[in-house]
Write a protein that holds these residues in place. Structure first.
Motif, short mmCIF file in Angstrom:
data_model
loop_
_atom_site.label_atom_id
_atom_site.label_comp_id
_atom_site.label_asym_id
_atom_site.label_seq_id
_atom_site.Cartn_x
_atom_site.Cartn_y
_atom_site.Cartn_z
N LYS A 145 0.84 -1.20 0.00
CA LYS A 145 0.00 0.00 0.00
C LYS A 145 0.87 1.24 0.00
CE LYS A 145 -3.56 2.46 2.65
NZ LYS A 145 -4.34 2.87 1.47
N THR A 146 0.59 2.14 -0.91
CA THR A 146 1.30 3.42 -0.95
C THR A 146 0.35 4.51 -0.47
OG1 THR A 146 0.62 3.75 -3.25
CG2 THR A 146 2.77 2.70 -2.86
N GLY A 147 0.90 5.46 0.24
CA GLY A 147 0.06 6.53 0.77
C GLY A 147 -0.65 6.11 2.04
N SER A 148 -1.31 7.07 2.64
CA SER A 148 -2.00 6.81 3.92
C SER A 148 -3.45 7.27 3.82
CB SER A 148 -1.28 7.54 5.05
OG SER A 148 -1.19 8.92 4.77
N ASP A 149 -4.13 6.79 2.78
CA ASP A 149 -5.53 7.16 2.64
C ASP A 149 -6.45 6.07 3.18
OD1 ASP A 149 -5.36 5.21 0.66
OD2 ASP A 149 -5.13 6.68 -0.94
N THR A 150 -7.65 6.46 3.50
CA THR A 150 -8.67 5.55 4.03
C THR A 150 -9.88 5.58 3.11
OG1 THR A 150 -7.96 5.98 6.31
CG2 THR A 150 -10.15 5.04 5.99
N CYS A 151 -10.35 4.41 2.72
CA CYS A 151 -11.52 4.34 1.85
C CYS A 151 -12.79 4.45 2.68
CB CYS A 151 -11.52 3.04 1.05
SG CYS A 151 -12.82 2.97 -0.21
N VAL A 152 -13.62 5.41 2.34
CA VAL A 152 -14.90 5.57 3.01
C VAL A 152 -16.02 5.51 1.98
CG1 VAL A 152 -13.88 6.96 4.85
CG2 VAL A 152 -14.93 8.10 2.88
N ARG A 153 -17.20 5.11 2.44
CA ARG A 153 -18.38 5.08 1.59
C ARG A 153 -19.34 6.19 1.99
NH1 ARG A 153 -23.33 3.26 2.42
NH2 ARG A 153 -22.77 2.03 4.28
N ILE A 154 -19.81 6.94 1.02
CA ILE A 154 -20.82 7.96 1.28
C ILE A 154 -22.14 7.26 1.58
CG2 ILE A 154 -22.11 9.88 0.27
CD1 ILE A 154 -19.63 10.32 -1.57
N ASN A 155 -22.72 7.57 2.72
CA ASN A 155 -23.98 6.95 3.14
C ASN A 155 -25.15 7.76 2.61
OD1 ASN A 155 -26.03 5.55 4.42
ND2 ASN A 155 -25.66 6.51 6.42
N ARG A 156 -25.75 7.28 1.55
CA ARG A 156 -26.84 8.02 0.90
C ARG A 156 -28.13 8.02 1.72
NH1 ARG A 156 -26.35 9.25 -4.70
NH2 ARG A 156 -24.29 8.69 -5.51
N MET A 157 -28.17 7.25 2.80
CA MET A 157 -29.35 7.29 3.67
C MET A 157 -29.34 8.55 4.53
SD MET A 157 -29.67 3.29 4.79
CE MET A 157 -31.41 3.40 5.20
N LYS A 158 -28.17 9.19 4.63
CA LYS A 158 -28.08 10.39 5.46
C LYS A 158 -27.44 11.58 4.75
CE LYS A 158 -28.20 8.92 10.27
NZ LYS A 158 -27.56 9.12 11.58
N SER A 159 -26.89 11.36 3.56
CA SER A 159 -26.17 12.45 2.92
C SER A 159 -26.14 12.25 1.42
CB SER A 159 -24.75 12.56 3.48
OG SER A 159 -24.12 13.73 3.04
N THR A 160 -25.41 13.14 0.74
CA THR A 160 -25.22 13.07 -0.71
C THR A 160 -23.75 13.28 -1.01
OG1 THR A 160 -25.54 15.46 -1.01
CG2 THR A 160 -27.51 14.05 -1.10
N PRO A 161 -23.29 12.82 -2.18
CA PRO A 161 -21.88 13.04 -2.53
C PRO A 161 -21.45 14.50 -2.47
CG PRO A 161 -22.83 11.38 -3.97
CD PRO A 161 -23.96 11.93 -3.14
N PRO A 162 -22.21 15.46 -3.02
CA PRO A 162 -21.77 16.86 -2.93
C PRO A 162 -21.63 17.35 -1.49
CG PRO A 162 -23.47 16.63 -4.61
CD PRO A 162 -23.42 15.33 -3.88
N GLU A 163 -22.58 16.94 -0.63
CA GLU A 163 -22.52 17.39 0.76
C GLU A 163 -21.27 16.84 1.46
OE1 GLU A 163 -25.02 17.11 4.99
OE2 GLU A 163 -25.79 16.12 3.18
N VAL A 164 -20.99 15.55 1.26
CA VAL A 164 -19.83 14.94 1.91
C VAL A 164 -18.54 15.56 1.39
CG1 VAL A 164 -18.48 12.81 2.11
CG2 VAL A 164 -20.96 12.76 2.44
N LYS A 165 -18.45 15.74 0.09
CA LYS A 165 -17.23 16.31 -0.49
C LYS A 165 -17.01 17.74 -0.02
CE LYS A 165 -17.40 13.35 -4.59
NZ LYS A 165 -17.62 13.29 -6.06
N ASN A 166 -18.06 18.52 0.03
CA ASN A 166 -17.93 19.90 0.50
C ASN A 166 -17.50 19.94 1.97
OD1 ASN A 166 -18.68 20.99 -1.97
ND2 ASN A 166 -20.86 21.13 -1.42
N SER A 167 -18.04 19.03 2.76
CA SER A 167 -17.67 18.98 4.18
C SER A 167 -16.20 18.61 4.34
CB SER A 167 -18.55 17.98 4.92
OG SER A 167 -19.89 18.38 4.94
N LEU A 168 -15.74 17.65 3.54
CA LEU A 168 -14.33 17.25 3.61
C LEU A 168 -13.41 18.41 3.26
CD1 LEU A 168 -14.47 13.68 2.00
CD2 LEU A 168 -13.96 14.21 4.39
N VAL A 169 -13.77 19.14 2.23
CA VAL A 169 -12.97 20.30 1.82
C VAL A 169 -12.95 21.35 2.93
CG1 VAL A 169 -12.84 22.25 0.22
CG2 VAL A 169 -13.32 19.95 -0.64
N SER A 170 -14.11 21.63 3.52
CA SER A 170 -14.19 22.65 4.56
C SER A 170 -13.41 22.25 5.81
CB SER A 170 -15.65 22.92 4.93
OG SER A 170 -16.25 21.78 5.54
#
Length: 438
Positions: free
Chosen positions: A170-195
């Motif tokens: 494994k290269t890098g130190s990233d973690t795979c997460v799944r966007i939970n569409r039962m509580k959120s949306t991809p744009p919301e999660v991505k915007n939150s991560l950026v903020s």
């Protein structure tokens, strides 16, 4: 306590039988982020290359008996000399000598100093076992895998493929997460991560997967606490996709803890999901995760998947069996696994029993998915082949329509084997079976 002292304690714990990821989590609490990264990298790289490091140490100590704590100090020192270009050799040596004194072995400071300086000066001249004469021993030492595993992979895949598989790390130190569409949306999660200042990239195959860099404690992230993301690999998500869950289906997920597949399956609109696991504490963990993720349709139960439950006979449209396995498909990112797998063959009978038992729960015309996070054919295609031979009411089901376009051509006979060095994700086996209607 400095970074290398912490690393020494972690490595000592892991080599004493602890799990690397859990030990890191425990020992790194309260440590600044930059220090965490160095300690984590040092521990991972040392464990990842343990056999090669020990081979080098033994080469320069003429097979002398070395106290356990001194060997671990030498391991950390050799790791820095061999694999850390950012660490000056002098620092690797001097800090190891300091560690020796702090460990109460002042009388061995000269020994540690001499061995590491000799290695630093002559590492390029080390002769490894001949690959031509003894490929098993060569690959075992060079890539730090037990010879039994190397021999298993060569028998199944050939020497060149095995070399590429073992070389994958494994290269890098990233973690795979799944966007939970039962509580959120991809744009919301991505915007939150950026903020929140997180860097991330999209998944390789799954639209709801994100790889977030440098998460030191995912449990502390607001997105996680609110149930808007779940930690889950893309390979694990593909298993759920393979089930072909449709709205109104009844679904059974066995060996389900900590509940990642169950939670993802709930997004497809199933009528009912029953999720079982053998261990009560893991079922409780699953309940907590499902509650955090807002999953209302799931029923959790403590159950032994090898013991038939007549109440479940022919009750489910879709059954997911993610069987207990050797986890040989995730060794590239969890290197401590490869040293702990001493009784892989003992798993085969359990896997056969679970598949045989859970097949009774599939409705006529229903779908059964069998998966493992292993690349060992004996746990995968061999188990399925034997099952189909013994159970004529089942047949291979189509898998490629449920897989991403780039993976679909690899599906054969309702089966897909993923490899980390080929696919860039966890090594998983996925097989789709169908119960005949007549």
């Amino acid at each position: 306590m400095n970074d290398r002292q912490v690393a020494l304690e972690i490595i000592s714990d892991v080599l004493g039988g602890g799990y690397l990821n859990l030990t890191l989590k425990k020992r790194l609490r309260g440590i600044p982020e930059q220090n965490k990264r160095f300690i984590t990298a040092l521990c991972f790289t040392t464990i990842e290359n343990l056999y090669r490091i020990d081979y080098i140490i033994d080469h320069f100590t003429s097979g002398k008996r070395i106290h356990r704590i001194i060997r671990n100090i030498l391991r950390i020192g050799v790791c820095q000399i061999m694999f850390f270009e950012s660490v000056p050799e002098s620092a690797a040596v001097n800090e190891s000598v300091k560690l020796t004194e702090k460990a109460g072995k002042r009388q061995l400071k000269g020994f540690v100093n001499a061995v590491l300086r000799n290695i630093a000066q002559n590492a390029g001249s080390i002769e490894y076992p001949s690959r031509e004469k003894d490929p098993v021993k060569y690959l075992s030492i060079f890539y730090s895998y037990p010879e039994a595993l190397v021999r298993l992979f060569i028998d199944q895949y050939g020497e060149n493929f095995t070399s590429e598989l073992l070389a994958c790390k494994k290269t890098g130190s990233d973690t795979c997460v799944r966007i939970n569409r039962m509580k959120s949306t991809p744009p919301e999660v991505k915007n939150s991560l950026v903020s929140e200042g997180h860097r991330f990239k999209s998944g390789k195959y799954m639209k709801d997967a994100l790889y977030v860099e440098h998460i030191s404690s995912v449990e502390e992230m607001p997105l996680f606490k609110k149930g808007k993301i779940a930690v889950q690999s893309e390979s694990s998500m593909l298993v759920v996709d393979a089930a072909g869950i449709e709205k109104g289906d009844t679904v059974l997920d066995v060996c389900a803890a900590p509940g990642g597949k169950t939670a993802y399956a709930a997004q497809f609109g199933s009528k009912t999901i029953v999720a079982t696991d053998l261990h009560p504490h893991r079922v409780e963990l699953m309940r907590q995760n499902l509650d955090r993720l807002g999953v209302k349709a799931a029923v959790t139960e403590v159950a032994d998947a090898t013991v038939p439950n007549p109440e479940f006979y022919e009750c489910f449209d879709k059954v997911i069996v993610d069987a207990p396995c050797s986890a040989l498909g995730i060794m590239y990112r969890k290197p401590d696994i490869k040293y702990a797998k001493t009784d892989i063959e003992g798993l085969y009978a359990v896997q056969r029993d679970i598949l045989e038992t859970c097949s009774r729960y599939v409705k006529k015309g229903g779908r059964l998915v069998y998966s493992t996070c292993s690349v060992n054919k004996c746990e995968n295609s061999d188990i399925v082949t034997q099952f189909l031979s013994d159970n004529r009411m089942f047949r291979e089901a189509e898998l490629h329509p449920y897989m991403p376009e780039s993976l679909a051509p690899r599906c054969s006979r309702g089966q897909l084997q993923l490899f980390p060095h080929i696919d860039g994700i966890d090594g998983f086996f996925i097989a789709a079976l169908e119960r005949k209607k007549q």
